[in-house]
Each structure stands twice: as structure tokens, then as C-alpha cells.
Scaffold this motif. Sequence first.
Motif, short mmCIF file in Angstrom:
data_model
loop_
_atom_site.label_atom_id
_atom_site.label_comp_id
_atom_site.label_asym_id
_atom_site.label_seq_id
_atom_site.Cartn_x
_atom_site.Cartn_y
_atom_site.Cartn_z
N ASP A 441 8.21 67.19 12.80
CA ASP A 441 7.78 67.58 14.14
C ASP A 441 8.38 66.59 15.14
OD1 ASP A 441 6.40 69.87 13.75
OD2 ASP A 441 4.41 68.98 13.82
N TYR A 442 9.30 67.08 15.93
CA TYR A 442 9.97 66.20 16.90
C TYR A 442 9.27 66.25 18.25
CZ TYR A 442 14.08 65.19 14.05
OH TYR A 442 14.92 64.73 13.07
N TYR A 443 9.20 65.10 18.89
CA TYR A 443 8.65 65.04 20.25
C TYR A 443 9.60 64.26 21.13
CZ TYR A 443 4.35 66.34 17.94
OH TYR A 443 3.41 67.00 17.19
N ARG A 444 9.71 64.72 22.36
CA ARG A 444 10.35 63.90 23.38
C ARG A 444 9.23 63.15 24.08
NH1 ARG A 444 13.38 65.86 27.62
NH2 ARG A 444 11.98 67.62 27.90
N VAL A 445 9.29 61.85 24.08
CA VAL A 445 8.19 61.09 24.71
C VAL A 445 8.75 60.10 25.71
CG1 VAL A 445 6.72 61.31 22.68
CG2 VAL A 445 8.19 59.32 22.91
N GLU A 446 7.93 59.78 26.67
CA GLU A 446 8.32 58.80 27.69
C GLU A 446 7.24 57.73 27.70
OE1 GLU A 446 9.65 60.49 31.43
OE2 GLU A 446 8.55 58.92 32.51
N ASP A 447 7.66 56.46 27.73
CA ASP A 447 6.65 55.42 27.72
C ASP A 447 6.36 54.97 29.15
OD1 ASP A 447 8.65 53.74 28.54
OD2 ASP A 447 8.66 52.50 26.72
N ALA A 448 5.46 54.02 29.24
CA ALA A 448 5.02 53.60 30.57
C ALA A 448 6.17 53.04 31.37
CB ALA A 448 3.91 52.55 30.42
N GLY A 449 7.17 52.49 30.68
CA GLY A 449 8.30 51.93 31.39
C GLY A 449 9.35 52.97 31.78
N GLY A 450 9.07 54.23 31.49
CA GLY A 450 10.03 55.25 31.87
C GLY A 450 11.13 55.46 30.84
N GLN A 451 11.05 54.73 29.73
CA GLN A 451 12.04 54.91 28.67
C GLN A 451 11.71 56.16 27.87
OE1 GLN A 451 12.28 51.21 26.42
NE2 GLN A 451 14.37 51.86 25.88
N ARG A 452 12.74 56.89 27.49
CA ARG A 452 12.48 58.13 26.75
C ARG A 452 12.98 58.02 25.32
NH1 ARG A 452 13.41 63.12 30.90
NH2 ARG A 452 11.84 62.43 32.38
N PHE A 453 12.19 58.54 24.43
CA PHE A 453 12.49 58.43 23.00
C PHE A 453 12.40 59.80 22.35
CE2 PHE A 453 10.40 54.67 24.56
CZ PHE A 453 11.18 53.62 24.06
N TRP A 454 13.10 59.89 21.25
CA TRP A 454 12.98 61.11 20.43
C TRP A 454 12.41 60.69 19.09
CZ3 TRP A 454 16.64 64.63 17.37
CH2 TRP A 454 16.23 65.97 17.50
N VAL A 455 11.18 61.04 18.85
CA VAL A 455 10.51 60.59 17.64
C VAL A 455 10.07 61.79 16.82
CG1 VAL A 455 9.66 58.51 18.77
CG2 VAL A 455 8.22 60.56 18.73
N GLY A 459 6.60 65.16 7.96
CA GLY A 459 5.61 65.80 7.10
C GLY A 459 4.50 66.40 7.93
N LEU A 460 4.25 67.66 7.68
CA LEU A 460 3.12 68.29 8.34
C LEU A 460 1.84 67.74 7.74
CD1 LEU A 460 4.12 72.06 8.59
CD2 LEU A 460 4.43 70.21 10.24
N PHE A 461 0.78 67.97 8.46
CA PHE A 461 -0.50 67.43 8.03
C PHE A 461 -0.88 67.90 6.63
CE2 PHE A 461 -5.15 66.92 8.29
CZ PHE A 461 -5.15 65.56 8.51
N ASP A 462 -0.54 69.20 6.35
CA ASP A 462 -0.93 69.70 5.03
C ASP A 462 0.13 69.42 3.98
OD1 ASP A 462 0.82 71.41 6.12
OD2 ASP A 462 -0.45 73.19 6.03
N GLU A 463 1.28 68.88 4.38
CA GLU A 463 2.27 68.50 3.38
C GLU A 463 2.02 67.09 2.89
OE1 GLU A 463 6.14 71.03 5.03
OE2 GLU A 463 5.96 68.90 5.45
N ARG A 464 1.41 66.29 3.75
CA ARG A 464 1.31 64.88 3.45
C ARG A 464 0.13 64.33 4.23
NH1 ARG A 464 6.51 61.04 3.47
NH2 ARG A 464 5.48 59.21 2.64
N ALA A 465 -0.74 63.63 3.55
CA ALA A 465 -1.96 63.20 4.22
C ALA A 465 -1.67 62.18 5.31
CB ALA A 465 -2.92 62.61 3.20
N ASP A 466 -0.68 61.31 5.02
CA ASP A 466 -0.46 60.21 5.96
C ASP A 466 1.01 60.21 6.35
OD1 ASP A 466 -0.59 57.91 7.40
OD2 ASP A 466 -0.43 56.61 5.65
N PRO A 467 1.38 61.11 7.23
CA PRO A 467 2.82 61.24 7.52
C PRO A 467 3.38 60.00 8.19
CG PRO A 467 1.51 62.63 8.97
CD PRO A 467 0.57 62.03 8.02
N LYS A 468 4.64 59.69 7.85
CA LYS A 468 5.34 58.57 8.47
C LYS A 468 5.96 59.04 9.80
CE LYS A 468 5.49 55.52 4.92
NZ LYS A 468 4.18 55.95 4.39
N TRP A 469 6.19 58.08 10.66
CA TRP A 469 6.86 58.39 11.94
C TRP A 469 8.19 57.68 12.01
CZ3 TRP A 469 5.32 61.48 16.05
CH2 TRP A 469 4.06 62.08 15.93
#
Lengths: 476, 1065
Positions: A441-455, A459-469
Motif C-alpha cells: 500500500d503506497y502513500y504519498r505523504v508530506e511531513d511538517a517540514g513540507g518534505q514529501r515522501f513515497w512510503v 503486506g496487507l493487514f490480513d497477509e501479515r499481522a505486523d507489516p513492515k514499512w
Amino acid sequence: MAPAPFALVARSGNALRLAAVDAAAQRQGLTVGMALADARARCPALVSQPQDPAAAPRALQALAARMQRFTPMVALDPPDGLMLDITGCAHLCGTEAELAAQAMVEAGYTARHAFADHAAAARALVRYGSAEQDVRALPVMAVELPTDALSGLRRAGLVTLGDLARRPMAGLAARFGEDMVGRLRAILGEAGSPIAPRNAPAPIRAEARFAEPIARTEDVLAAIEGLLHDAARQMEARQIGGRRFAVMLGRCDGMRLRLGVETGLPLRAPAPVMRLLQERIDSLADPLDPGFGFDRIALAVPRTEPLAARQIALTGDAHAHTDTSCVAALIDRLTTRLGAGNVLRLHPRDTHIPEASQHFAPASQGPPTVWPASSLLRPTFLLDPPQPITALAGVPDGPPQRFRWQGQLHEVTRAEGPERIAPEWWHDPVGHHSPGGLTRDYYRVEDAGGQRFWVFRHGLFDERADPKWYLHGLFV
Amino acid sequence: MTPAPFAQTPFAETVAATNYSFLRGASHPAEMVLRAHALGMAGIGIADRNSVAGVVRAHVAWKDLAGIGDFRLIVGARLVFADDTPDIIAYPTTRAGWGRLTRLLTLGNRRTTKGDCELRLGDLLTHAEGLALIAMAGDAGLLASLREASPHLWLGATMPRGGHDARRLAQTVALGAAARVPLIATNDAAYASPADRPLHDVLTCIRNGTNIHAAGRILAPNAERHLKPPTEMARLFAAAPEAIAATRDVFDAIHFTLDDLRYEYPHEPVPDGWTPQAWLEHLVEQGGLARFPAGLPLAYRATLAEEFRLIRDRGYAPYFLTVHDIVHYARSLNPPILCQGRGSAANSLVCYFLGVTPIDPVEQKLLFSRFLSDARDEPPDIDVDFEHERREEVIQYIYARYGRERAGIAAAVTRYRQRSAIREVGKALGLTEDVTARLSGTVWGSWGGKGELPEQRLAEAGFEPANPEIARLRDMVGRLLDFPRHLSQHVGGFVLTHSRLDELVPIHNAAMEDRTFIEWDKDDIDALGLMKVDVLALGMLTTIRKSFDLMRGVGLADLTLATVPREDPATYAMLRRADSIGTFQVESRAQIAMLPRMKPACLYDLVIQVAIVRPGPIQGGMVHPYLRRRNGEEKVEFPGPPDAPDELRDVLGKTLGVPLFQEQAMKLAMVAAHFTPAEADGLRRAMATFRRNGTIHHYQTKLVEGMVGRGYERDFAERCFEQIKGFGDYGFPESHAQAFAWLAYVSSWLKCHMPAVFTCALLNSQPMGFYATAQLVADARAHGVEVRPIDAAASLWDNSLEGERVLRLGLRQITGFREEWAGMLVTARADRAFASIEDLARRADLPPRAMALLADADACAALGPNRREAGWEMRRLPPKQLSLFAAMEAPELGAEADAALPPMRPAEEVVADYQTYRLSLKGHPLQFLRGALAQRGVLTCAQVNAAKDGARVRCAGVVLVRQRPGKGNAVFITLEDETGIVNALLWARDFETQRAAVMSARLMVIEGQVQHSKEGVVHLMAQRVVDRTAWLARLDGAADAPAPLPNRARHPRDARILPQSRDFH
């Protein structure tokens, strides 16, 4: 250990078929024309390579050139034969048989040969019989007719060339055509079958000799440019352009210096080649050392490609270039200076998986591909491999609220997503039942400093209990 | 319909596609319905791409759920437009709305060639009344015009997890608000569960003609387009909860279900002033009088009264009248078309008196009510067989009589079968054609059966089952099996309506010119209770008619179907000798093996014979008990519970206590397990069609436990169930068996008494039947018929009689020869006989190819030159003679020196015969290999048949038949050599290890043991099979060219034992 059976494969229709097999493969019962899958089923160890359709004719040409040491009269007998007219040449090797033995060694291939008084007979014998056989005992196949005509002959009870030869030729001609009778008569030696000796095109070469050796770089360059003009005229006449230019500088003390440049597109005009040579000379570790001067400079264009004559711009500026040729020229110069592996171009690849959706290739290899339009916002460059991050996100598929990357905490102020990309199940080595990979699951996110990341969450929630980022890219 | 409990589950998927959205939907309609129900949805809306082809199946699945809850089903179509209009889902809210939807789809279908549907927005706007619409996208303008067209309009919103769902949803909300169109939440489902994604990807590849590795982004990026649980949908649409709530409004707006498709019969066959019932009774009584001029016996009166009552109660009179009308038409032609009815209603006295069937149900003690039970709420079923060459005339009559607006042919749904599934999935997975061809080709696939590819077969084909590519292929093939591929027209199932057909179901253009067909197939029509008449083609009727014509022509007899002498002892004696090649139904290997054991002596024995050698009884293990009882080796008993020990006597009495007919099995369920008639019918239905509903186990338990509970032995109960299961696939009701048995008898009578006539008619009706021409001709010769070769000076197009027992082969036997050439030849010959080949060529004016075929078939022998010389001569003829020369009648070709061709060896002659007309009167290919075979200790077929019981022998022959009937635990192989045939049997366990040889050999050597049965039937129990096909190539001297393998599974009659000559191709 014996080498693995080897075959060349070619696509015919929708299927891959064996186009050539080596002796080891032949011993396994593999034959030309067999489907690759069949062959693999019989012989799992088979190693195969795609056939280069131009390679065999090229090799045949080269072999023909080498055979010219036995006789000047060498003709191609495509797709895989050579015809040598050894009239008056055999004694040079001793006997005909000795000539043949030497030729086989020279060839280096597993080959068959036959002698005959006529080319057509030799061809028929070598392809449909054995060296010693009488041509009249050859099967009717030797006249090389289409299948229906061949079965017509069989229906008529005619099996060998002798059977045909005994029949009135007019009757055969009325049924199977004059060509067939012509071929038959040629094989029987009743009609001439002259060979057309190969006539290789002369290489593009130009050479200048100097009674007074020249030593100044400018003079050398001027001489090379003159040779390039000469070569350009030759190439223009043959509608070709050069992809590789080789210059040989002969010093009067016998030492030879060589310079070579390659271009991405075929070239004829001397100026760009000169520029590349200049680059090459400039990049030499030790500059041109003329010693006591060069008394001979030769230019060869060992690699050429078709290049049509081009309309000179109406402005009269003979050096006007299109954009492509400008970029191509730049790429050539950079490649000449930096090496092919260091001047790369990005090409798109058609897949949803982000890191696989583009790849690098040397820019000199060819023109750019057109990139497909996409509405998806993706970073231009991806981190390879994606950087692990720790993130806090809503369950099951909320965007990260904050994440830590390289020890630094980023508070997410804006986020969009998810863009859900499932793994390519067909690459899964164990079938497609196992997860084989995790959905991202990809997200475009922006932090408080205005920097933008693609994270992305791996693993979906039902594929893996504790998905890595992971952080996969930065928007700039 | 009671309102659904939306309070607890406030969501229902309204946009669900099924696999009737061909290559787009990845689940069966029933799977979608069941999954939606299982997820706790309040209902589901099925809408396929410009089609309602799958909705009946969804409807049936939904009705099977009825009683479980308030789950609702709405049906409609997803309209995909040819202009730029986005997709719009349309659900009829009323019956009238349904009619408009089907007319709209018909309009689009009829505009294009087969399979497409070309719609434009304007079409929808003029047909939108009574339709609830969901626009899947669009702008304000589109929404405004749709709003004007229908009050029931929603704007679909999806959350495809595409990266900017939230933004898109906000835009959609804004658009809806601006246009004042409510939003509706949907997942635009293309399959039932996430696990279906790989199959969906494969379908996408097949649709786009690409493979999975090259497909790239035409594939969906993820597995999101499945049916999602209401809670998940609510979570996704948290920002627009009104879109979730709106699903209730859609369902509330719709009052239509497929049960509303009230059906009315056509009224054509009823004259003015009569009611259908009165007219039917009138016709039936007239027919009765014709058969019983002295008045109907009492039993007949009672039966008739009961039948009339049932027909009146159900209003079926127009149906019987329609069938009668069609049959009457066929018989009124000159010459009349032979026809005969069968099917569940054909047991009726009404049908007998109407002349639809030849079976007297009272005499045969057939019970009428069992098919027309009050519970079976569906129209009676009558199939009518017509001569196969003349059925088209009947079809055209139906179109003319009822009009194209009211008569349509049912669809035949072409489904993925193993071969097609392997080919297409393999291609989509990027495997080469060779891989898939190896798995699906003749050698490997023709006897497959259903379900997944067996691992063993993969291994034999040279593939490692554990290889991921192969495992994927195998799994995908299993999933794709039974998926519909496309619709085409059924061979003869007509739907007739009283009012416009296109307001009932969409109509498509068929590939055949002037043909249209409706979107539903026979099962759908059945399920909805629509009226259909099956106009079927039967080759044997053609043969019988041609036999009657030939007999009349040469003055042998003047017979009709009804006047063939009955119960002829000589005919039954012949059948008891298993001498039945060429006859109807009792000619197959398995039937021939059964005949000496059954020892038929009357027509009813044939009825049983026809019914018993069927997968149903074989799978049910009913055959041997029946035979033992018949031969008096076992007591005839009727299993029964203590309280009613004789209750099955009525049901099974005629078949000695062994259920053999479909009706008996159903009746048994009712009597022994106390099924209601509706349950019994549901049982039949669950087996026969809609197999994926998974309701079968429900019936199994009910039947077996029901019977055991009443005191039956469990073993018997289980066997009964097994048999019913078999009936599902290959049901054979008694009336079918009766109808077929009569034709079997007539054809046997003809074969027995008029072998030349029968063979001639049979050859002239090809292709049909089980045997190849060579076997039919050999059989005729064995029965004393003189067969004369094809001769340009004597043959007609058809095979003909030159005496009571003299058959002249016709030009039609030559592969590739055309009727029109034969006509030219015969016309030219009528003036005077041909003097020479050149005379023939000039006067008949045949094209070179025709001349070459004649020469090659040795048909010019009477004109002088032998075959080899004639063929040589033909090759020389110019493509077209110059008219100047023709006018002068001067030889155009100059004299030519003699080519002195070598004489043709007998083996070459025989091979050439087989290559040109698939048989030889001069010899058999095997006789030329006899020397080589004898050296290897191979016996002739005659020697094998004469060998002692238990002898170990080796036998060789060309393969006539390979069959693996029933459960497939044995393979029957028939070998032929110059002395006759040998019937070999190979057990499946031995077969699997030598499948390649068994399946691909044209010439086979079999080692095994001779076995004599009690009845004197000789079998060769095969142990080892060797493929000697390459030897056949030696016969015409082409030693180095191996005979190509047969590359396709064929009907045995089409199998060439020698490869075709390639001279002219």
C-alpha cells in the motif's frame, strides 16, 4: 563431463522450434524443427539460445572468404553450403581428397562434402546422397520440387533420378515444369551449372602516404579529415554510414598507433567523426607521440549500416542538424569520453511494480523509447533498495501518522493513498497459491517540514499481522 | 417480496459482473450470488456487459437460497456504449422495463456481427422508461439527460485503491450534489473473492491476445475487484455513508424478478372458433379413430381422459398443437420428411394419436403422468427428430409460420473444455503452443473427462507437475473449465412466443445468414418455464428414408416407418449374433459386446438394450445384475422396507427390479425415499445442470438416508444414487429408449433383409453413425453384396444399386470430389459413353482437379489407361482447353512418347485407394505386411478369433476404433486386418503406461491373451501395445517418410488409417 546438448531456437509462428542442434543434442534424438518444449521434455539438460538469423549467412560469408585460399572460385550455396570450383587447384594441396581434408580442417565445422564434375551434381550428392554415389541413384527429392509434385512423381512410380532420366524430358517438362527438367539435366551433367563466385564488397578504406613524415597534430588531423572525406564519398555511393571508424597511424620507425571511435547512429559526415576522434585523442593517457613522424595514415570503416542520402537543408547550411542528431552527437561524445557503461538512458517497462517499471541501458545502444502517460504521481528516482522505516499507521490500511527514517522522526501532516499494488503472482516460484510476495500500500505523504515522501506498507493487514514499512522515494 | 433487513447489513453490491461478461468476469453467476449471500449482503445485482445471458443462472442459484433469508437478487445489464458514454448499469424495475431493456440490447446486437453489441446513448434514452440506472462515471450533462429519461438514477462511486480514491470520491460527491443525483457505493465486482485475481488476469490476457509476462498494466494492479463485505464497504465509504445507504433505494425501486416473465403460447395452430383444448381433443380423437376404427378400448379411453385433464389444468394444449403442427407440416411435403418425436411428453397417448410418436404407450405400459406431474412446473418436453439433410426446411417453416419476432433459436453456450482451456490458459501464461498442444492434443487430451489435468498425464507429456509454470497451468485450467466462451445458436431448440420475443430476451445475429438466436440456452429456458420445441436432426432417419426410396426405385418393396414388418425373428437372430454394424444405436463396440448377452428377442429387449449400455446404468453398477436376472442366474427381487416390501414392484417390474430408466430413478426417489415430486425433479435438475450450486449433497443425504431410514439396504440406496448421478449427465428416459429402439429395429430389419439397399443408403447419408465407409463396405461384402468400384463410366454422385445385391460406389466417396462435377460428368455421359479419357475431359468439361481426382481414384480404368498412366496423363492436361480446339474436337495435345511408367504394385494400388477414397476393394494394407508380421509371430485376426481360450497371442491391425466408454476402466480397441477384426480390451491400469502407443498408433501390434465369454464372444485382453505406424509408410515405397500421426481427436469414422495423399493440396 560431456558438454550439455546445445540448440539454437527460432520462433516459427507461435512456437519456439529448434533451428540448429549440435552433435550432443543429435545424439539425444533432437532434430531441427522439433518444438523446444518437446526437446526439453526429452532432454531436460538442453541448453538453448535464440537464433540470430543474420549470423549464419554472415558466418557462411566469412567461411567463403577463408575458402578462397583453396580457389578463387567460391560460391555460396545457401542456406548452409559452399561451392568450390577446384578446377586446376587440387594439385596445390596434392590430391582432391587432400584438398578436401584441408578445407574441412580450415572450416572447423562438422561438414560434408562431395566432388562432382558439375555444381548441380555436387549439390545433389552432398545433400541427398553420399560422396561416392552415382547421381542416377539419388532419390527424386534431389530435383527439389514442391511436395505435391514430389508425391506426383511417387504416384507415377518414379523413385530415383535415373527413373526420371530414362523418361522423355518433354513429358516431364509438361507435367513438372521446364525448371525441373533444367535442374535434372544440370544434375546429370547435361546442362551447365555455372557457379556464381562470391564477390565480397570491398571494405571502406582510405589511405594517405607521406614522402615527408608529418608530426604536427594539426597536420595529422587534417590528413585524417581528408581520409574521412574520401571514405564519406565511398559510403555515400553505397548508401551506407559508419558505426565504427578505425584510424591507423604508421610511424616511420614502423610503430603503429591505432585510434577507434564508435557512434550510436550511422555517420558519414566527417565533422562529427572528427570531433569524436578529437575526444578520443584528448582522452588518451599519453597523447599522440609522433616520434619521427607518421609516414602513413589509414582509415577503415569496419562496421557500416545502411544510411540513405540526406537532403541538405535549404538554408544551405550543410551542417544543420535535427534535435535527435544533436543529442545523438552528444551521446556519442560522452560515450567516447566516459565509456558506454557510464552514459545510460532510462527506459520504461510495462509493469505495476514501481522499481521494475524502468531500467537503464547504455544510451549509445539506441534511440529512447516513448514513455506511457500516467496519472499516477511517482517520484522520478526510487531508492534502491527501499529504506526501512518505522511507522505508526491506522489499522487496517490507514496512512502513516508519523514515521522514523534514519533516526529522524517525521510527523505526517498530509497523506494520500493507498495505491494498492499486489505482487506479480506469475513470478511466484511455488505456484500462485502461496502469498509469494506481499501486497503493498503506497502513500504519498508530506511531513511538517513540507518534505514529501513515497512510503509503503509491505503486506496487507490480513497477509501479515505486523507489516513492515519502507520509504521508496522522495518527491523533490 | 418482503423488504430485506437492511438495518443490520446496510449494503448490497449493485454492480457485479459474472463470467457471462466474457473474459471480463471471473466467477460463475451462482458463485457471485452465493458469495454475496455468504458475506451477509442484503442482496446482489447481476449486470453483465450488454447481456443478460447469465442472469437465469443467477436466478436459479438465488431461488435455491430462497427460504434461507431475505436476500434479494436484481438482474439487469451493464450497458457499454460505442460512443464515449461511460458505462451505465440498467436494472428493469418492472416487466415492461425488462422488455425495454431486452429490446435495447437486441437493437445493439442486431447492429453488429455476431457477439458484439453496438449501443449509443440515444438508444438508452429512448428505452430508459422503467429502468433503474447507475452511471459509473459521467459529467453533469450526461447525468441531466439520464435524469430526464428515468427517475431512478444513481451515480456509482468506487474505491478501487488506486492512489487517489479519496480525491475521486470527493469529486464524485460534488458532481452528484451539483446534478442532484444520489451516489451509490459499489465495488464494481468482477469476481467473487480475492483468490480469483490470477484467473481474472489470465482472462484479461486471453481477451487482449497477450500473455501474462507482456501484459503489463492492462492487468489490474491488485485484487480489489471482489465482492467486499458490507462492513468493509462501510469503512471504505466512511466519507460518504449516504452512498452505502443508497443501495437500499435501488432495491426498493425494483419490483421485477425473472419469475415475472409470464409466458403465453402461440395461438397459430388453433382454427377460429375453437379453443386450443377443444381443437387438441378433436385432433387426438380423430387420430384415435384412425388407429381404432371400431372405437377406443377402455384402457385407452381412461388414459386419454387423464391426459386431457392434465393438459387442460396446465393449459398445455397449444404446446401439443404446435408440435403437431410442425410434424404435420414435415409429413405434408412431397416427398415427406421422416420424423419422430421423443422426450418426456412423448410417452403420452396424445402424442401417439397425433402421430408425433410411433410408440403406443398403453401397449408399452408407459405412464404419462410421471413426466407431467403437477409438481413439475414446466412445460412438457418433446424433441422431434427429422431427417438430418432436410431439417432446414422445417426450420424455415417455423420462421415463416411464427415470424422472426416470435420464433427464435435458443443459444448454445460454448464453454471452455479441457482442450480450449489448456490452449488459451497456456498462451496467457506465456507457454509455447507446443507445450499446450502436447497437453491438449489428441494423444493426451481426447479422453479426458472433467476437472483438473491428472498429474500422470502431465508427466507422460514430459512435464514436471511440480514445475510452477505447469502447476499454474493446471490450476487455471481447472478453474476455467466450464466458463462460457461465447454464445452461438443451438442446433434446433426453438423458443416460440405469443407476443414479441425481443421483449422477453435479447436476440443476436447468428453466424449463419438469416439466423437469429436468443441469449438464453436450453437450461435457462427450462428454468424459466418457457416453451421450446427441439427440431433435431437424425442421420438414421435420412438413411431409412433413402432405403425406402431405393427399395421403391428398384421395386423391392414399398414401406414406411410404420409398415416395416414387426417383430421379425430373422432380424433378432442377426442381432443376437452381434451382427449390427451400421444399425442405429446398437452398433457401437459396447453395444455389440452386450448383444449376445442380452439376446434380444422382441422390441422391448431393444428398448432395454439401448438404455442399458449408457453411462448412467454402467456407473450405477446396474448392468450385471440385470443380465444375471435376465439369464435366470439371479432371483428377481424387489428390495423394500419391511412395511411395504413390494413397493418397488410397480416402479421396477418391467426391468426385473433394476432401475434402468431415468423415470424409474426419479420414481424410486419418490416411492422409496419419500421425495415429493418437486424434490425428485429438483434432484434431477441439480444433477443435470447448474451443477455448481453445490446442492447435490443435500439430495444425496436425503435420498440415501431416506431409503435407509425406511429399511432399505445402504448399499442398494447408494447404488441408486450413483445411477441417478449418471442420469444427470446422460439421462435416458424410457420414451427416448422406446423411440430409439424402434429406429434400431427398423435399421436392423433393413440390414438383415436388404443389405445392399441399407449400405447404399447409409453411405449416401454420411457422415453419420459409428463406422467408417471401409467397414460398412466390408460388412456389406461379408453379407453377400457385390460392391463395384468407382467408375467414371458407370458411377453416379451417390452410391447406387445395380441389382438387388449389387452396389456401385458413387463419386461422392472420392475425397474432395464435388457434386457439381459429378453432375457434369453424368450429364455428358447421358448422350453416349465416353470413348477415352480425353473424350471425357472434353465433353464433361471438368476442371483439372476433378480429372486428377478421377484418375487418382482409378475411376478411369474402364476408359483404357490404368491408374498410374491416367494420373500421368492428367498432370499434363492444360488448365483449360482452348475453346478453338474444343470446338474442332481435335486433340489439343500432341502425341507424346510413352513414359513407360513402372507397373503399380498391388500394395501401392491399395494405398492409393485408401488415400483417395478411404477403402479398397482390391485388398487390405495389412496383407502386404503379412510376411514381416508372420516373421515376428503375429497372427491374423481370424487366427486370433479362432484361438483357444487363454492362448497368448500377438496380433496386428490398423486401428478402427479406440473407445473408452463409461467410467473408463477399460479401453476398447478394434483392429482390422485382411482377415477380419479383433476386439481388444485394455484395462485402464495397463493403458496409462502405454497411452502414447495406444492413442497415436494407426497400425498397432497387440500382445495379450485370448478370452472367450460364455456367449462365445472373443476378446483379446491386451497387455502390451506397440505402435507400428511407421510400417504403413513402407507400403507405397516412401520408407523414409514416416506416416504423420493423426493430429486431432476424430470420430472413428473420420479417422484415416492411411495418411491422405498430398498430391493435390
